[in-house]
Design a protein around this motif. Structure first.
Motif, PDB file in Angstrom:
ATOM      1  N   GLY A   1      70.442 -29.847 -27.339  1.00  0.00           N
ATOM      2  CA  GLY A   1      71.525 -30.522 -28.033  1.00  0.00           C
ATOM      3  C   GLY A   1      71.124 -31.859 -28.631  1.00  0.00           C
ATOM      4  N   THR A   2      69.998 -32.417 -28.158  1.00  0.00           N
ATOM      5  CA  THR A   2      69.547 -33.714 -28.636  1.00  0.00           C
ATOM      6  C   THR A   2      68.228 -33.640 -29.385  1.00  0.00           C
ATOM      7  OG1 THR A   2      70.652 -34.775 -26.766  1.00  0.00           O
ATOM      8  CG2 THR A   2      68.999 -36.072 -27.930  1.00  0.00           C
ATOM      9  N   LYS A   3      67.305 -32.796 -28.910  1.00  0.00           N
ATOM     10  CA  LYS A   3      65.987 -32.672 -29.535  1.00  0.00           C
ATOM     11  C   LYS A   3      65.478 -31.237 -29.408  1.00  0.00           C
ATOM     12  CE  LYS A   3      63.604 -34.239 -25.339  1.00  0.00           C
ATOM     13  NZ  LYS A   3      63.039 -32.939 -24.949  1.00  0.00           N
ATOM     14  N   THR A   4      64.386 -30.962 -30.112  1.00  0.00           N
ATOM     15  CA  THR A   4      63.741 -29.648 -30.036  1.00  0.00           C
ATOM     16  C   THR A   4      62.254 -29.856 -29.776  1.00  0.00           C
ATOM     17  OG1 THR A   4      65.328 -28.716 -31.601  1.00  0.00           O
ATOM     18  CG2 THR A   4      63.305 -27.477 -31.241  1.00  0.00           C
ATOM     19  N   ALA A   5      61.719 -29.143 -28.780  1.00  0.00           N
ATOM     20  CA  ALA A   5      60.306 -29.271 -28.425  1.00  0.00           C
ATOM     21  C   ALA A   5      59.579 -27.972 -28.741  1.00  0.00           C
ATOM     22  CB  ALA A   5      60.159 -29.606 -26.944  1.00  0.00           C
ATOM     23  N   TYR A   6      58.362 -28.093 -29.267  1.00  0.00           N
ATOM     24  CA  TYR A   6      57.557 -26.957 -29.689  1.00  0.00           C
ATOM     25  C   TYR A   6      56.217 -26.986 -28.957  1.00  0.00           C
ATOM     26  CZ  TYR A   6      60.785 -27.351 -33.684  1.00  0.00           C
ATOM     27  OH  TYR A   6      61.904 -27.462 -34.475  1.00  0.00           O
ATOM     28  N   ALA A   7      55.707 -25.820 -28.578  1.00  0.00           N
ATOM     29  CA  ALA A   7      54.395 -25.732 -27.928  1.00  0.00           C
ATOM     30  C   ALA A   7      53.675 -24.482 -28.412  1.00  0.00           C
ATOM     31  CB  ALA A   7      54.546 -25.695 -26.412  1.00  0.00           C
ATOM     32  N   LEU A   8      52.400 -24.642 -28.727  1.00  0.00           N
ATOM     33  CA  LEU A   8      51.557 -23.526 -29.142  1.00  0.00           C
ATOM     34  C   LEU A   8      50.400 -23.436 -28.155  1.00  0.00           C
ATOM     35  CD1 LEU A   8      51.068 -21.418 -31.461  1.00  0.00           C
ATOM     36  CD2 LEU A   8      49.514 -23.115 -32.469  1.00  0.00           C
ATOM     37  N   ILE A   9      50.266 -22.286 -27.483  1.00  0.00           N
ATOM     38  CA  ILE A   9      49.216 -22.134 -26.479  1.00  0.00           C
ATOM     39  C   ILE A   9      48.388 -20.881 -26.743  1.00  0.00           C
ATOM     40  CG2 ILE A   9      50.621 -23.314 -24.741  1.00  0.00           C
ATOM     41  CD1 ILE A   9      51.158 -20.616 -23.451  1.00  0.00           C
ATOM     42  N   GLU A  10      47.153 -20.931 -26.272  1.00  0.00           N
ATOM     43  CA  GLU A  10      46.261 -19.782 -26.373  1.00  0.00           C
ATOM     44  C   GLU A  10      46.389 -18.913 -25.123  1.00  0.00           C
ATOM     45  OE1 GLU A  10      42.396 -21.419 -26.814  1.00  0.00           O
ATOM     46  OE2 GLU A  10      42.645 -21.892 -28.955  1.00  0.00           O
ATOM     47  N   ALA A  11      45.920 -17.691 -25.221  1.00  0.00           N
ATOM     48  CA  ALA A  11      45.988 -16.766 -24.090  1.00  0.00           C
ATOM     49  C   ALA A  11      45.227 -17.286 -22.880  1.00  0.00           C
ATOM     50  CB  ALA A  11      45.449 -15.399 -24.503  1.00  0.00           C
ATOM     51  N   GLY A  12      44.218 -18.121 -23.118  1.00  0.00           N
ATOM     52  CA  GLY A  12      43.440 -18.681 -22.020  1.00  0.00           C
ATOM     53  C   GLY A  12      44.089 -19.891 -21.372  1.00  0.00           C
ATOM     54  N   GLY A  13      45.260 -20.312 -21.873  1.00  0.00           N
ATOM     55  CA  GLY A  13      45.969 -21.431 -21.275  1.00  0.00           C
ATOM     56  C   GLY A  13      45.764 -22.759 -21.961  1.00  0.00           C
ATOM     57  N   ARG A  14      44.975 -22.794 -23.000  1.00  0.00           N
ATOM     58  CA  ARG A  14      44.749 -24.052 -23.707  1.00  0.00           C
ATOM     59  C   ARG A  14      45.940 -24.364 -24.620  1.00  0.00           C
ATOM     60  NH1 ARG A  14      40.686 -24.841 -28.782  1.00  0.00           N
ATOM     61  NH2 ARG A  14      41.078 -27.065 -29.182  1.00  0.00           N
ATOM     62  N   ILE A  15      46.424 -25.598 -24.544  1.00  0.00           N
ATOM     63  CA  ILE A  15      47.496 -26.035 -25.431  1.00  0.00           C
ATOM     64  C   ILE A  15      46.892 -26.468 -26.762  1.00  0.00           C
ATOM     65  CG2 ILE A  15      49.335 -27.713 -25.801  1.00  0.00           C
ATOM     66  CD1 ILE A  15      49.680 -27.900 -22.781  1.00  0.00           C
ATOM     67  N   ARG A  16      47.292 -25.793 -27.825  1.00  0.00           N
ATOM     68  CA  ARG A  16      46.747 -26.120 -29.142  1.00  0.00           C
ATOM     69  C   ARG A  16      47.566 -27.195 -29.850  1.00  0.00           C
ATOM     70  NH1 ARG A  16      43.377 -22.440 -31.711  1.00  0.00           N
ATOM     71  NH2 ARG A  16      43.426 -24.004 -33.387  1.00  0.00           N
ATOM     72  N   ALA A  17      48.868 -27.211 -29.610  1.00  0.00           N
ATOM     73  CA  ALA A  17      49.702 -28.213 -30.282  1.00  0.00           C
ATOM     74  C   ALA A  17      51.049 -28.335 -29.582  1.00  0.00           C
ATOM     75  CB  ALA A  17      49.909 -27.844 -31.750  1.00  0.00           C
ATOM     76  N   ARG A  18      51.612 -29.546 -29.642  1.00  0.00           N
ATOM     77  CA  ARG A  18      52.974 -29.788 -29.171  1.00  0.00           C
ATOM     78  C   ARG A  18      53.648 -30.747 -30.144  1.00  0.00           C
ATOM     79  NH1 ARG A  18      53.081 -30.790 -22.711  1.00  0.00           N
ATOM     80  NH2 ARG A  18      55.196 -29.970 -22.935  1.00  0.00           N
TER      81      ARG A  18
END
Length: 323
Positions: free
Chosen positions: A9-26
């Motif tokens: 209701g206040t913000k939106t959070a985005y996360a992109l992760i690889e199958a190996g568990g590495r976070i590529r972007a937030r």
């Protein structure tokens, strides 16, 4: 590559992760609630947020194996479901994403997609759980009908307490002067103009006033602290209702976790929730959240794609989230 979107209701959070568990972007962007922004603007903001996230990772929409987009109020008006399902379609392949209620993101993140129940207490409040393939929710009726235990509810209860302190219906505590200072008022009734005015009545703006109740509780205001105790009991009632709807066998212990601004940085909020959970004596086990809801949404996307992350990948993900 799995994309998670946690719309609130206040913000939106985005996360992109690889199958190996590495976070590529937030990425964190504005709310994509169609109730607040209208469908055209909410869709524009969502597409911009997804595009920004992919750009951070130097990826294209075609690189996304699957995405889960959690949206506020999804499933709460059958007439709008198809429109909400189409919101990401101008950027993502419709066969490679699914939309759902944002409470799924909380469950998926806080419990790492394992059976159990999670509570969101942010601008609004809702509980969602999964058990043995069954799904259920409770709460989430909006601020005019319910949303007990949410930031909006806490703010409303806090300002009601201020009015009682002002009238002499109850003893004045630290909350009284905190509200007067926050709104810069010398005459207490001027609060009405501030709240019912152009910006004060906006849902997300009003919910932010919960911080005044938090500050008063920290300053030793027993009546303000009692609001958090009542909020915790309301949230636990939702948890108990979800358990009943899931038809969990008597004796089975159900993990329970949470997410949302009401819990963030407020130890007594978490303590009150744990205490209320223990008091119902229905076979619940409190667990601290494992991941944030945006990462949970990405985990859920992997699960929907029938490619769930293995334990090694989850451990890699936990290490990054902790760091």
């Amino acid at each position: 590559m799995f994309l998670g979107v946690d719309g609130g209701g206040t913000k939106t959070a985005y996360a992109l992760i690889e199958a190996g568990g590495r976070i590529r972007a937030r990425h964190v962007g504005p709310s994509v609630s169609h109730l607040a922004e209208g469908f055209a603007r909410a869709t524009e903001l969502l597409i911009d947020g997804i595009g920004t996230t992919l750009a951070q990772a130097a990826c294209t929409p075609g690189d996304v194996t699957f995405a889960f987009v959690g949206l506020p109020a999804y499933g709460e008006d059958s007439a709008t479901t198809a429109t909400m399902d189409a919101m990401p379609a101008s950027l993502l392949d419709v066969s490679r994403y699914r939309c759902g209620n944002d409470t799924i993101c909380s469950w998926a993140g806080s419990l790492a997609c394992e059976d159990g129940i999670s509570v969101i207490a942010g601008t609004g409040s809702i509980a969602y759980g999964e058990y043995a393939g069954r799904k259920a929710r409770a709460g989430g009726w909006g601020e005019l009908i319910g949303d007990e235990g949410s930031a909006y509810w806490i703010a409303r209860e806090g300002l009601n307490l201020f009015s009682r302190m002002s009238d002499g219906r109850t003893t004045r505590g630290p909350l009284y002067e905190l509200v007067r200072a926050r709104f810069g008022i010398a005459i207490d009734l001027d609060l009405c103009a501030r709240i019912y005015g152009e910006s004060g009545s906006v849902r997300s703006v009003f919910a932010q006033l919960a911080v005044l109740v938090h500050e008063a509780a920290q300053a030793g205001d027993a009546q303000a602290l009692a609001i958090f105790d009542r909020a915790a009991k309301e949230l636990v009632e939702c948890v108990a209702a979800v358990r009943r709807s899931l038809a969990v066998p008597v004796g089975d212990v159900v993990p329970v976790s949470h997410s949302g601004g009401v819990f963030n940085g407020a130890m007594f909020s978490r303590d009150a929730f744990r205490s209320a959970l223990e008091s119902v004596n229905q076979g619940f086990e409190y667990r601290a959240p494992v991941y944030t809801p945006d990462v949970g949404a990405a985990l859920y996307a992997a699960q929907l794609a029938a490619q769930p992350l293995d334990e090694s990948a989850k451990q890699t993900l936990r290490q990054q989230c902790t760091a």
